[in-house]
Design a protein around this motif. Structure first.
Motif, PDB file in Angstrom:
ATOM      1  N   TYR A 143       0.715  -1.277  -0.018  1.00 46.05           N
ATOM      2  CA  TYR A 143      -0.043  -0.023  -0.042  1.00 46.05           C
ATOM      3  C   TYR A 143       1.012   1.425  -0.047  1.00 46.05           C
ATOM      4  CZ  TYR A 143      -3.420  -3.303   1.218  1.00 46.05           C
ATOM      5  OH  TYR A 143      -4.300  -4.698   1.279  1.00 46.05           O
ATOM      6  N   ILE A 144       0.779   1.993  -1.160  1.00 44.05           N
ATOM      7  CA  ILE A 144       1.807   2.988  -1.205  1.00 44.05           C
ATOM      8  C   ILE A 144       1.471   4.194  -0.028  1.00 44.05           C
ATOM      9  CG2 ILE A 144       0.197   4.549  -2.963  1.00 44.05           C
ATOM     10  CD1 ILE A 144       4.184   3.907  -3.103  1.00 44.05           C
ATOM     11  N   ASP A 145       0.317   4.296   0.470  1.00 43.21           N
ATOM     12  CA  ASP A 145       0.066   5.161   1.449  1.00 43.21           C
ATOM     13  C   ASP A 145       1.098   4.965   2.531  1.00 43.21           C
ATOM     14  OD1 ASP A 145      -1.893   6.497   0.059  1.00 43.21           O
ATOM     15  OD2 ASP A 145      -3.667   5.183   1.146  1.00 43.21           O
ATOM     16  N   GLY A 146       1.601   3.771   2.906  1.00 45.68           N
ATOM     17  CA  GLY A 146       2.805   3.892   3.749  1.00 45.68           C
ATOM     18  C   GLY A 146       3.929   4.579   3.331  1.00 45.68           C
ATOM     19  N   TRP A 147       4.034   4.698   2.088  1.00 49.61           N
ATOM     20  CA  TRP A 147       5.174   5.880   1.908  1.00 49.61           C
ATOM     21  C   TRP A 147       4.802   7.218   1.797  1.00 49.61           C
ATOM     22  CZ3 TRP A 147      10.431   5.992   1.765  1.00 49.61           C
ATOM     23  CH2 TRP A 147      10.855   6.779   1.139  1.00 49.61           C
ATOM     24  N   LYS A 148       3.458   7.485   1.189  1.00 55.60           N
ATOM     25  CA  LYS A 148       2.888   8.854   0.869  1.00 55.60           C
ATOM     26  C   LYS A 148       2.770   9.549   2.147  1.00 55.60           C
ATOM     27  CE  LYS A 148       0.662   8.047  -3.389  1.00 55.60           C
ATOM     28  NZ  LYS A 148      -0.600   8.107  -4.087  1.00 55.60           N
ATOM     29  N   ARG A 149       2.390   9.047   3.124  1.00 60.12           N
ATOM     30  CA  ARG A 149       1.879  10.049   4.600  1.00 60.12           C
ATOM     31  C   ARG A 149       3.392  10.446   4.972  1.00 60.12           C
ATOM     32  NH1 ARG A 149      -0.515   5.818   7.293  1.00 60.12           N
ATOM     33  NH2 ARG A 149      -1.502   4.770   5.781  1.00 60.12           N
ATOM     34  N   PRO A 150       4.104   9.607   5.233  1.00 65.82           N
ATOM     35  CA  PRO A 150       5.427  10.498   5.917  1.00 65.82           C
ATOM     36  C   PRO A 150       6.071  11.381   4.853  1.00 65.82           C
ATOM     37  CG  PRO A 150       5.590   7.952   6.222  1.00 65.82           C
ATOM     38  CD  PRO A 150       4.454   8.398   5.224  1.00 65.82           C
ATOM     39  N   GLU A 151       6.068  11.127   3.551  1.00 72.11           N
ATOM     40  CA  GLU A 151       6.754  11.817   2.580  1.00 72.11           C
ATOM     41  C   GLU A 151       6.103  13.233   2.473  1.00 72.11           C
ATOM     42  OE1 GLU A 151       9.527  12.907  -0.495  1.00 72.11           O
ATOM     43  OE2 GLU A 151       9.454  11.585   1.322  1.00 72.11           O
ATOM     44  N   GLU A 152       4.665  13.168   2.617  1.00 67.38           N
ATOM     45  CA  GLU A 152       3.736  14.303   2.635  1.00 67.38           C
ATOM     46  C   GLU A 152       4.048  15.298   3.855  1.00 67.38           C
ATOM     47  OE1 GLU A 152      -0.070  12.860   1.985  1.00 67.38           O
ATOM     48  OE2 GLU A 152       0.135  12.784   0.031  1.00 67.38           O
ATOM     49  N   ALA A 153       4.142  14.576   4.820  1.00 64.77           N
ATOM     50  CA  ALA A 153       4.512  15.379   6.186  1.00 64.77           C
ATOM     51  C   ALA A 153       6.064  15.952   6.040  1.00 64.77           C
ATOM     52  CB  ALA A 153       4.586  14.392   7.456  1.00 64.77           C
ATOM     53  N   ARG A 154       6.779  15.405   5.539  1.00 67.40           N
ATOM     54  CA  ARG A 154       8.266  16.176   5.446  1.00 67.40           C
ATOM     55  C   ARG A 154       8.133  16.889   4.549  1.00 67.40           C
ATOM     56  NH1 ARG A 154      12.160  15.956   1.804  1.00 67.40           N
ATOM     57  NH2 ARG A 154      11.232  14.874   0.318  1.00 67.40           N
ATOM     58  N   LEU A 155       7.369  16.897   3.441  1.00 66.96           N
ATOM     59  CA  LEU A 155       7.385  18.050   2.484  1.00 66.96           C
ATOM     60  C   LEU A 155       6.683  19.210   3.101  1.00 66.96           C
ATOM     61  CD1 LEU A 155       6.640  16.129  -0.887  1.00 66.96           C
ATOM     62  CD2 LEU A 155       8.728  17.289  -0.339  1.00 66.96           C
ATOM     63  N   ALA A 156       5.629  19.117   3.934  1.00 67.35           N
ATOM     64  CA  ALA A 156       5.057  19.926   4.542  1.00 67.35           C
ATOM     65  C   ALA A 156       5.897  20.862   5.589  1.00 67.35           C
ATOM     66  CB  ALA A 156       3.701  19.456   5.351  1.00 67.35           C
TER      67      ALA A 156
END
Length: 66
Positions: free
Chosen positions: A37-50
């Motif tokens: 599930y790609i969300d396992g990568w997307k959530r932390p990546e989005e938080a890092r970008l924010a």
């Protein structure tokens, strides 16, 4: 903690290479073939970008001015 038998792939190297090339063709910079599930990568990546948006400022936060 997972046992080594559950986290080590027994398939050939070409499976990993095919997964990496498929991701590269989609424009991905990181490939994690076992990540279902790609969300396992997307959530932390989005938080890092924010965080990048609020960490790159010309002045310190107001709490430091008191």
């Amino acid at each position: 903690m997972p046992t080594p038998a559950t986290i080590i792939w027994r398939s050939g190297w070409w499976v990993i290479a095919d997964a990496a090339l498929a991701e590269f063709d989609q424009g991905k910079l990181v490939t994690i073939p076992a990540l279902v599930y790609i969300d396992g990568w997307k959530r932390p990546e989005e938080a890092r970008l924010a965080l990048g948006e609020v960490l790159s400022r010309a002045q310190p936060a107001p709490r430091y001015w008191a």
